[in-house]
Design a protein around this motif. Structure first.
Motif, PDB file in Angstrom:
ATOM      1  N   PHE A   6       0.904  -1.163  -0.139  1.00 36.08           N
ATOM      2  CA  PHE A   6       0.005  -0.077  -0.052  1.00 36.08           C
ATOM      3  C   PHE A   6       0.671   1.168   0.176  1.00 36.08           C
ATOM      4  CE2 PHE A   6      -2.418   3.392   2.083  1.00 36.08           C
ATOM      5  CZ  PHE A   6      -3.461   2.984   1.357  1.00 36.08           C
ATOM      6  N   VAL A   7       1.723   1.249   0.852  1.00 32.94           N
ATOM      7  CA  VAL A   7       2.459   2.632   1.153  1.00 32.94           C
ATOM      8  C   VAL A   7       3.440   2.847  -0.206  1.00 32.94           C
ATOM      9  CG1 VAL A   7       4.549   3.722   2.306  1.00 32.94           C
ATOM     10  CG2 VAL A   7       2.836   2.446   3.506  1.00 32.94           C
ATOM     11  N   ALA A  29      -4.982   2.710  11.100  1.00 37.45           N
ATOM     12  CA  ALA A  29      -6.289   2.088  10.457  1.00 37.45           C
ATOM     13  C   ALA A  29      -5.634   0.693  10.166  1.00 37.45           C
ATOM     14  CB  ALA A  29      -6.399   2.758   9.039  1.00 37.45           C
ATOM     15  N   ARG A  30      -4.627   0.405   9.921  1.00 42.19           N
ATOM     16  CA  ARG A  30      -4.212  -1.097   9.676  1.00 42.19           C
ATOM     17  C   ARG A  30      -4.317  -1.728  10.964  1.00 42.19           C
ATOM     18  NH1 ARG A  30       1.223  -3.544   6.697  1.00 42.19           N
ATOM     19  NH2 ARG A  30       0.472  -5.488   6.480  1.00 42.19           N
ATOM     20  N   GLU A  31      -4.035  -1.147  11.938  1.00 38.96           N
ATOM     21  CA  GLU A  31      -3.895  -2.002  13.378  1.00 38.96           C
ATOM     22  C   GLU A  31      -5.512  -2.441  13.705  1.00 38.96           C
ATOM     23  OE1 GLU A  31      -2.150   0.013  16.443  1.00 38.96           O
ATOM     24  OE2 GLU A  31      -0.076  -0.197  15.287  1.00 38.96           O
ATOM     25  N   LYS A  32      -6.439  -1.313  13.469  1.00 36.78           N
ATOM     26  CA  LYS A  32      -7.917  -1.556  13.797  1.00 36.78           C
ATOM     27  C   LYS A  32      -8.547  -2.436  12.807  1.00 36.78           C
ATOM     28  CE  LYS A  32      -8.217   3.012  15.628  1.00 36.78           C
ATOM     29  NZ  LYS A  32      -8.763   4.482  15.692  1.00 36.78           N
ATOM     30  N   SER A  33      -8.094  -2.581  11.612  1.00 34.90           N
ATOM     31  CA  SER A  33      -8.966  -3.721  10.736  1.00 34.90           C
ATOM     32  C   SER A  33      -8.669  -4.751  10.935  1.00 34.90           C
ATOM     33  CB  SER A  33      -8.441  -2.947   9.286  1.00 34.90           C
ATOM     34  OG  SER A  33      -7.130  -3.352   9.119  1.00 34.90           O
ATOM     35  N   ASP A  34      -9.459  -5.766  10.206  1.00 32.62           N
ATOM     36  CA  ASP A  34      -9.587  -7.174  10.253  1.00 32.62           C
ATOM     37  C   ASP A  34      -9.446  -7.723   8.939  1.00 32.62           C
ATOM     38  OD1 ASP A  34      -9.479  -8.840  12.304  1.00 32.62           O
ATOM     39  OD2 ASP A  34     -11.667  -9.230  12.360  1.00 32.62           O
ATOM     40  N   GLY A  35      -8.356  -8.360   8.561  1.00 33.44           N
ATOM     41  CA  GLY A  35      -8.197  -9.173   7.172  1.00 33.44           C
ATOM     42  C   GLY A  35      -7.827  -8.282   6.181  1.00 33.44           C
ATOM     43  N   LYS A  41      -8.959  -0.992   2.621  1.00 29.22           N
ATOM     44  CA  LYS A  41     -10.061  -0.116   2.378  1.00 29.22           C
ATOM     45  C   LYS A  41      -9.953   0.948   3.636  1.00 29.22           C
ATOM     46  CE  LYS A  41     -13.625  -2.966   0.445  1.00 29.22           C
ATOM     47  NZ  LYS A  41     -15.058  -3.386   0.660  1.00 29.22           N
ATOM     48  N   SER A  42      -9.739   0.436   4.839  1.00 30.88           N
ATOM     49  CA  SER A  42      -9.582   1.501   5.927  1.00 30.88           C
ATOM     50  C   SER A  42      -8.117   2.315   6.012  1.00 30.88           C
ATOM     51  CB  SER A  42      -9.368   0.655   7.224  1.00 30.88           C
ATOM     52  OG  SER A  42      -8.514  -0.206   7.316  1.00 30.88           O
ATOM     53  N   MET A  43      -7.075   1.664   5.315  1.00 34.69           N
ATOM     54  CA  MET A  43      -6.044   2.397   5.094  1.00 34.69           C
ATOM     55  C   MET A  43      -6.134   3.679   4.111  1.00 34.69           C
ATOM     56  SD  MET A  43      -3.483  -0.825   5.285  1.00 34.69           S
ATOM     57  CE  MET A  43      -2.089  -0.249   4.581  1.00 34.69           C
ATOM     58  N   ARG A  44      -6.855   3.242   2.945  1.00 35.37           N
ATOM     59  CA  ARG A  44      -7.070   4.194   1.696  1.00 35.37           C
ATOM     60  C   ARG A  44      -7.894   5.465   2.309  1.00 35.37           C
ATOM     61  NH1 ARG A  44      -8.911   0.902  -2.087  1.00 35.37           N
ATOM     62  NH2 ARG A  44      -6.884   0.788  -3.014  1.00 35.37           N
ATOM     63  N   ARG A  55      -6.220  10.621  -3.695  1.00 36.95           N
ATOM     64  CA  ARG A  55      -7.563  10.420  -4.588  1.00 36.95           C
ATOM     65  C   ARG A  55      -7.053  10.178  -5.969  1.00 36.95           C
ATOM     66  NH1 ARG A  55     -11.730  13.742  -6.786  1.00 36.95           N
ATOM     67  NH2 ARG A  55     -10.344  15.621  -5.866  1.00 36.95           N
ATOM     68  N   ALA A  56      -7.631   8.881  -6.548  1.00 37.42           N
ATOM     69  CA  ALA A  56      -7.238   8.620  -8.065  1.00 37.42           C
ATOM     70  C   ALA A  56      -7.741   9.541  -8.879  1.00 37.42           C
ATOM     71  CB  ALA A  56      -7.995   7.117  -8.275  1.00 37.42           C
ATOM     72  N   GLY A  57      -6.929  10.233  -9.955  1.00 38.50           N
ATOM     73  CA  GLY A  57      -7.390  11.202 -10.781  1.00 38.50           C
ATOM     74  C   GLY A  57      -7.433  12.518 -10.266  1.00 38.50           C
ATOM     75  N   TYR A  58      -6.884  12.913  -9.050  1.00 35.33           N
ATOM     76  CA  TYR A  58      -6.694  13.971  -8.494  1.00 35.33           C
ATOM     77  C   TYR A  58      -5.785  14.792  -9.484  1.00 35.33           C
ATOM     78  CZ  TYR A  58      -6.069  17.707  -5.110  1.00 35.33           C
ATOM     79  OH  TYR A  58      -5.853  18.938  -4.442  1.00 35.33           O
TER      80      TYR A  58
END
Length: 64
Positions: A6-7, A29-35, A41-44, A55-58
């Motif tokens: 991701f990074v 966000a990564r620590e709080k997420s599951d899977g 999604k939460s990292m984004r 944001r894509a296309g910015y």
């Protein structure tokens, strides 16, 4: 996308290294997420709150 890629993906997309507050938001966000899928999604979402330019296309919209 794998959370481990991701990074580097967003650094290439933005053309700059991510700053510390962006990295901290992503890590929290990564620590709080599951899977993997939920993590990406939460990292984004966390990155977009801190850096709207991610944001894509910015950049394409700003050239017009």
């Amino acid at each position: 996308m794998k959370p481990s890629k991701f990074v580097s993906h967003y650094e290439r997309m933005l053309g700059r290294p991510l700053v510390s507050d962006e990295l901290a938001a992503i890590a929290a966000a990564r620590e709080k997420s599951d899977g993997k899928r939920d993590a990406v999604k939460s990292m984004r979402a966390a990155l977009l709150e801190v850096a709207p330019a991610a944001r894509a296309g910015y950049r394409a919209l700003n050239l017009i």
